[in-house]
Design a protein around this motif. Structure first.
Motif, mmCIF file in Angstrom:
data_model
loop_
_atom_site.group_PDB
_atom_site.id
_atom_site.type_symbol
_atom_site.label_atom_id
_atom_site.label_comp_id
_atom_site.label_asym_id
_atom_site.label_seq_id
_atom_site.Cartn_x
_atom_site.Cartn_y
_atom_site.Cartn_z
ATOM 1 N N GLY A 19 20.564 -9.526 9.233
ATOM 2 C CA GLY A 19 20.354 -8.099 8.966
ATOM 3 C C GLY A 19 19.705 -7.876 7.607
ATOM 4 N N ALA A 20 20.119 -8.634 6.608
ATOM 5 C CA ALA A 20 19.531 -8.506 5.277
ATOM 6 C C ALA A 20 18.051 -8.892 5.309
ATOM 7 C CB ALA A 20 20.286 -9.367 4.276
ATOM 8 N N LEU A 21 17.733 -9.971 6.005
ATOM 9 C CA LEU A 21 16.334 -10.389 6.130
ATOM 10 C C LEU A 21 15.503 -9.342 6.873
ATOM 11 C CD1 LEU A 21 16.684 -14.199 6.906
ATOM 12 C CD2 LEU A 21 15.822 -13.142 4.815
ATOM 13 N N ALA A 22 16.076 -8.745 7.915
ATOM 14 C CA ALA A 22 15.365 -7.705 8.657
ATOM 15 C C ALA A 22 15.103 -6.501 7.752
ATOM 16 C CB ALA A 22 16.158 -7.291 9.885
ATOM 17 N N GLY A 23 16.054 -6.143 6.910
ATOM 18 C CA GLY A 23 15.870 -5.026 5.978
ATOM 19 C C GLY A 23 14.760 -5.306 4.990
ATOM 20 N N VAL A 24 14.724 -6.512 4.465
ATOM 21 C CA VAL A 24 13.661 -6.895 3.530
ATOM 22 C C VAL A 24 12.302 -6.854 4.226
ATOM 23 C CG1 VAL A 24 12.723 -8.823 2.201
ATOM 24 C CG2 VAL A 24 15.157 -8.259 2.038
ATOM 25 N N TRP A 25 12.249 -7.341 5.443
ATOM 26 C CA TRP A 25 10.995 -7.348 6.192
ATOM 27 C C TRP A 25 10.517 -5.922 6.459
ATOM 28 C CZ3 TRP A 25 9.842 -5.610 11.194
ATOM 29 C CH2 TRP A 25 8.567 -5.937 11.636
ATOM 30 N N LEU A 26 11.417 -5.021 6.872
ATOM 31 C CA LEU A 26 11.038 -3.630 7.131
ATOM 32 C C LEU A 26 10.538 -2.938 5.863
ATOM 33 C CD1 LEU A 26 13.842 -2.461 9.583
ATOM 34 C CD2 LEU A 26 11.412 -2.742 10.088
ATOM 35 N N THR A 27 11.192 -3.193 4.755
ATOM 36 C CA THR A 27 10.767 -2.601 3.488
ATOM 37 C C THR A 27 9.370 -3.093 3.111
ATOM 38 O OG1 THR A 27 13.053 -2.438 2.739
ATOM 39 C CG2 THR A 27 11.342 -2.341 1.052
ATOM 40 N N ALA A 28 9.114 -4.374 3.286
ATOM 41 C CA ALA A 28 7.799 -4.931 2.977
ATOM 42 C C ALA A 28 6.732 -4.356 3.897
ATOM 43 C CB ALA A 28 7.826 -6.453 3.079
ATOM 44 N N ALA A 29 7.065 -4.180 5.173
ATOM 45 C CA ALA A 29 6.099 -3.621 6.124
ATOM 46 C C ALA A 29 5.766 -2.174 5.755
ATOM 47 C CB ALA A 29 6.651 -3.692 7.543
ATOM 48 N N ARG A 30 6.764 -1.402 5.372
ATOM 49 C CA ARG A 30 6.504 -0.008 4.962
ATOM 50 C C ARG A 30 5.658 0.030 3.701
ATOM 51 N NH1 ARG A 30 12.549 1.588 5.408
ATOM 52 N NH2 ARG A 30 12.763 1.747 7.656
ATOM 53 N N THR A 31 5.945 -0.837 2.767
ATOM 54 C CA THR A 31 5.166 -0.887 1.529
ATOM 55 C C THR A 31 3.712 -1.234 1.823
ATOM 56 O OG1 THR A 31 7.125 -1.554 0.300
ATOM 57 C CG2 THR A 31 5.014 -1.977 -0.743
ATOM 58 N N ASP A 32 3.505 -2.195 2.711
ATOM 59 C CA ASP A 32 2.140 -2.575 3.087
ATOM 60 C C ASP A 32 1.408 -1.412 3.744
ATOM 61 O OD1 ASP A 32 2.477 -5.089 2.088
ATOM 62 O OD2 ASP A 32 2.782 -6.061 4.043
#
Length: 147
Positions: A19-32
């Motif tokens: 779940g923590a990794l998924a949160g980091v990935w979603l945040t990075a995708a939104r930033t991109d």
């Protein structure tokens, strides 16, 4: 009371970091996505500014021509040069209203050389030229609004 089964403990231990990794990935995708949108917005604004600049560089000598009929050569050259820059980016505008302005300018200068400033033919050519400039200006404003 009983203790928690081992498989539940293992499942929670597995899902927590996932779940923590998924949160980091979603945040990075939104930033991109936000970065790409901001970059596209900057490009759009820059393109619009350049378009406005090209149009202004055309309209300035277009308006100066009628006031400098006694020595029109530098203004006419500026007008033709500015029209060439617009032509490279706005073909429809160049083939229509800008061509009409250049044609009307040539006619105005020709009749002005052959006739006196107060001649009816010069007055009519001046009006034709001003109308062509106004039509080009209106077309430019529409293109800027549409962008």
């Amino acid at each position: 009371m009983g203790s928690t089964p081992a498989y539940i403990t293992a499942l929670v231990a597995f899902l927590g970091p996932l779940g923590a990794l998924a949160g980091v990935w979603l945040t990075a995708a939104r930033t991109d996505r936000r970065f790409v949108q901001e970059r596209d917005d900057r490009r759009f604004e820059k393109a619009k500014e350049l378009q406005q600049e090209r149009f202004a560089k055309f309209l300035v000598p277009a308006r100066q021509l009628t006031s400098s009929l006694d020595s029109p050569d530098p203004v006419l050259e500026s007008l033709r040069e500015a029209a060439a820059h617009v032509e490279l980016h706005e073909q429809d505008l160049a083939d229509g209203p800008l061509q009409e302005v250049l044609t009307a300018a040539d006619r105005l200068l020709l009749v002005r050389q052959r006739n006196g400033a107060a001649s009816q033919v010069v007055v009519e050519a001046g009006l034709e030229y001003r109308n062509a400039v106004e039509a080009a200006r209106s077309s430019m404003k529409e293109l800027l609004r549409a962008a």
